[in-house]
Design an enzyme around this catalytic site. Structure first.
Site, PDB file in Angstrom:
ATOM      1  N   LEU A 146     -21.221 -29.660  51.787  1.00 19.55           N
ATOM      2  CA  LEU A 146     -21.055 -29.216  50.414  1.00 19.55           C
ATOM      3  C   LEU A 146     -21.555 -28.728  49.302  1.00 19.55           C
ATOM      4  O   LEU A 146     -21.155 -27.739  47.947  1.00 19.55           O
ATOM      5  CB  LEU A 146     -21.859 -30.616  49.521  1.00 19.55           C
ATOM      6  CG  LEU A 146     -20.952 -31.356  49.759  1.00 19.55           C
ATOM      7  CD1 LEU A 146     -21.752 -33.158  49.479  1.00 19.55           C
ATOM      8  CD2 LEU A 146     -19.846 -31.912  49.040  1.00 19.55           C
TER       9      LEU A 146
ATOM     10  N   GLU B 121     -14.677 -24.739  49.257  1.00 18.73           N
ATOM     11  CA  GLU B 121     -12.813 -26.121  48.171  1.00 18.73           C
ATOM     12  C   GLU B 121     -14.054 -26.923  47.964  1.00 18.73           C
ATOM     13  O   GLU B 121     -13.305 -26.979  46.989  1.00 18.73           O
ATOM     14  CB  GLU B 121     -12.818 -26.538  49.775  1.00 18.73           C
ATOM     15  CG  GLU B 121     -11.930 -27.300  49.395  1.00 18.73           C
ATOM     16  CD  GLU B 121     -11.391 -28.932  50.876  1.00 18.73           C
ATOM     17  OE1 GLU B 121     -10.234 -29.512  50.554  1.00 18.73           O
ATOM     18  OE2 GLU B 121     -12.641 -28.765  51.615  1.00 18.73           O
ATOM     19  N   GLU B 122     -15.209 -26.917  47.801  1.00 15.60           N
ATOM     20  CA  GLU B 122     -16.071 -27.961  47.115  1.00 15.60           C
ATOM     21  C   GLU B 122     -16.150 -27.320  45.784  1.00 15.60           C
ATOM     22  O   GLU B 122     -16.266 -27.601  44.572  1.00 15.60           O
ATOM     23  CB  GLU B 122     -17.344 -28.043  47.212  1.00 15.60           C
ATOM     24  CG  GLU B 122     -18.204 -28.997  46.433  1.00 15.60           C
ATOM     25  CD  GLU B 122     -19.182 -28.159  45.901  1.00 15.60           C
ATOM     26  OE1 GLU B 122     -19.705 -28.653  44.794  1.00 15.60           O
ATOM     27  OE2 GLU B 122     -19.481 -27.024  46.372  1.00 15.60           O
ATOM     28  N   GLN B 123     -16.890 -25.559  45.916  1.00 13.94           N
ATOM     29  CA  GLN B 123     -16.746 -24.901  44.050  1.00 13.94           C
ATOM     30  C   GLN B 123     -15.653 -24.978  43.547  1.00 13.94           C
ATOM     31  O   GLN B 123     -15.545 -25.372  42.456  1.00 13.94           O
ATOM     32  CB  GLN B 123     -17.568 -23.710  44.351  1.00 13.94           C
ATOM     33  CG  GLN B 123     -18.361 -23.389  45.363  1.00 13.94           C
ATOM     34  CD  GLN B 123     -19.222 -21.981  46.025  1.00 13.94           C
ATOM     35  OE1 GLN B 123     -18.393 -20.932  45.898  1.00 13.94           O
ATOM     36  NE2 GLN B 123     -19.761 -22.026  46.631  1.00 13.94           N
TER      37      GLN B 123
END
Length: 577
Positions: free
Chosen positions: A468, A473-475
């Site tokens: 995370l 992708e999360e950012q």
């Protein structure tokens, strides 16, 4: 037989004569004056006050009772002494002895018979002893009574009407001022000129022979007015009472002895046998403060209020010879207490609102989902928002080739089976819906912008936390969700997260703001049903469906779909940060 009857009567008289001397004398001087050659009847004044007693008449000091033979000129008939006719020599005193089993009382009565002159009307009023004075108040209607003629009887007045004279001149009855009724002379609206000498003359038939009866009256109008009765209660009021209930109303009047107080309804006086639902109790007491003043009370008892009682008021009428006063009560149906009704309605509304809030708090998710499922046909159609996917799924990627984690199983099997197949949503799952070889930054950015929700799968452990914090992708997803497009984020915990402090600040912020949903952690049919509590909460946070839900209840199949089968977790390509 006749001889035997005479013998019995003689024996009774003999016994009475022997006991006459034992009676107690009642010294009351009563003198009655009548006229000779007319029939005359005397009553014993003690008779009304003694019950079950025998009355015997005697003349002067004789111990021999007066004859009871009807054909005797002077005789006793029943309890009265008869003179048929009277003579001047019959004047004197007579005794009536009232006797029962315990005592005997004698009363003396003086009888005086004047000579019957040819011009009797002129002479009769000169003898003051033979004249009866009567009074009536001015400006009121009343009547004069021909005295001591009760023995004539009502039937005699019809056969031989009473003749009335004023100052020896015949009176014309029913002329507006005077009227006749049996032994009474009615005087309407008494005036000063009505004062004078009145004579009443009647006729009585005894044993086939007719006899006259003459009485003289001196009429004096009353100039002084009697005080009017004063009402203490009721006070011309309206009383609220329920139909069928009981009610007691007191008529309290201050007046004088002889004043009458009566209740009246619908034009009629309420007598003893008026109706079974109405009773009246009377009482009279002397006022200590005023020797001539009395308190007269008439209590009206309504044993059961009838419908008719509301139609007319109940009047309490107090009257004397001078005046008449009235007071009333009007029965009314009770007026509803609107204040209590409004308070009751207000309390009920508060209770309903509180209960509704509590029910809504408890069953909020169920209510919203029921509304969506039942009313989807009536929901207004919205313009297209340009979105293709209902949710973008962000999940931790397994870095070991060929390994399958719990999150992979949940993302590639459970989520599609429930949300896509059973609920009809369209999800974008990176590694399943992208094409190999595409620029992953571009793919992530474009598909997040095409999604209405962002679902983030959370797992416990260092790998999950590290992913995370370092995942591109999360950012990108958090940037589009929190800053650029404002997409709503849904956190799904696959297990209990002990330390959120190790997660990125964006995740901590979302968790603090709206919380997270925790997956039950098993693959049973109950928890994988779209009607389970977990999936209801997920559906609640998902966009509103514009199409009907599946008609049949479906459960999760452990066999992967063809598309997901060709992209198992081992084939997932991980984007490089």
């Amino acid at each position: 037989m006749k001889v035997l009857l005479r013998l019995v009567c003689f024996t009774a008289l003999l016994i009475s004569s022997l006991e006459a001397d034992k009676c107690e004398n009642h010294d009351i001087k009563i003198t009655l004056v009548s006229y000779a050659n007319e029939i005359d009847v005397r009553s014993c004044m003690l008779a009304p006050y003694v019950k079950n007693a025998t009355i015997v008449w005697y003349k002067n000091d004789s111990t021999t009772p007066i004859s009871i033979e009807r054909d005797s000129r002077i005789h006793q008939y029943k309890e009265k002494l008869w003179f048929v006719p009277a003579m001047v020599e019959d004047s004197g005193y007579y005794y009536c002895a009232v006797r029962n089993s315990t005592y005997c009382i004698k009363m003396k009565l003086t009888a005086k018979f004047e000579k019957n002159e040819p011009d009797l009307c002129s002479v009769i009023h000169k003898n003051t002893q033979a004249v009866y004075e009567q009074r009536l108040p001015l400006e009121r209607s009343g009547y004069l009574v021909c005295p001591h003629v009760e023995f004539l009887g009502h039937e005699n007045y019809e056969l031989f009407p009473m003749q009335w004279y004023k100052d020896c001149k015949p009176l014309l009855l029913d002329n507006g001022n005077f009227g006749g009724a049996t032994n009474k002379l009615i005087i309407r609206n008494v005036q000063a000129e009505h004062k004078g000498n009145y004579t009443c003359r009647g006729m009585y038939k005894h044993l086939g022979q007719q006899y006259f009866v003459t009485r003289a009256i001196r009429f004096v109008p009353l100039a002084r007015k009697l005080p009017r009765p004063v009402f203490i209660s009721p006070a011309n009021e309206t009383v609220e009472v329920h139909l069928g209930s009981q009610l007691k109303v007191t008529c309290n009047v201050t007046g004088r002895w002889g004043d009458s107080v009566l209740w009246k309804w619908n034009g009629s006086f309420i007598t003893e046998n008026y109706t079974v639902w109405i009773k009246v109790d009377y009482s009279i007491t002397k006022n200590p403060s005023s020797p001539k003043s009395y308190t007269i009370i008439a209590v009206l008892n309504l044993l059961k209020v009838q419908r008719d009682f509301y139609l007319y008021p109940f009047f309490c009428e107090a009257r004397n010879s001078h005046s008449k006063q009235t007071a009333y009560i009007q029965l009314a149906h009770p007026v509803p207490d609107y204040q209590k009704i409004l308070i009751g309605i207000f309390v009920v509304l508060i209770v309903v609102i509180i209960c509704s809030i509590i029910i809504y708090k408890i069953f909020k998710v169920d209510i919203i989902l029921w509304y969506r499922d039942s009313c989807y046909k009536f929901l207004p159609k919205k313009a297209s928002d340009g979105k293709i996917y209902d949710a973008y799924v962000l999940y931790p990627k397994s870095l070991e080739e060929g390994s399958t984690s719990t999150s992979d199983n949940f993302v590639f099997k459970v989520l599609p089976e429930v949300l896509e197949k059973q609920c009809g949503y369209k999800l974008f799952i990176f590694g399943r819906d992208d094409d190999v070889g595409e620029d992953f930054v571009k793919v992530i950015n474009e598909n997040i912008m095409k999604s209405r929700r962002l679902i983030i799968i959370l797992v416990q452990g260092i790998i999950g936390f590290k992913w995370l914090g370092n995942s591109s992708e999360e950012q990108i997803a958090m940037y589009n969700a929190l800053i650029k497009d404002g997409i709503r984020v849904l956190l799904l915990e696959l297990e209990k997260i002990q330390d959120y402090e190790k997660m990125p600040e964006s995740i901590q912020f979302i968790k603090q703001k709206q919380g997270a949903l925790r997956w039950p952690g098993n693959t049973g049919e109950e928890t994988q049903s779209v009607k389970s509590r977990f999936w209801k909460k997920v559906r609640y946070h998902m966009p509103v469906q514009r199409r009907p839900p599946p008609s049949e209840h479906q459960f999760l199949s452990l066999i992967p779909s063809p598309k997901s089968q060709k992209r198992l977790p081992k084939d997932v390509h991980v984007p490089r940060g």
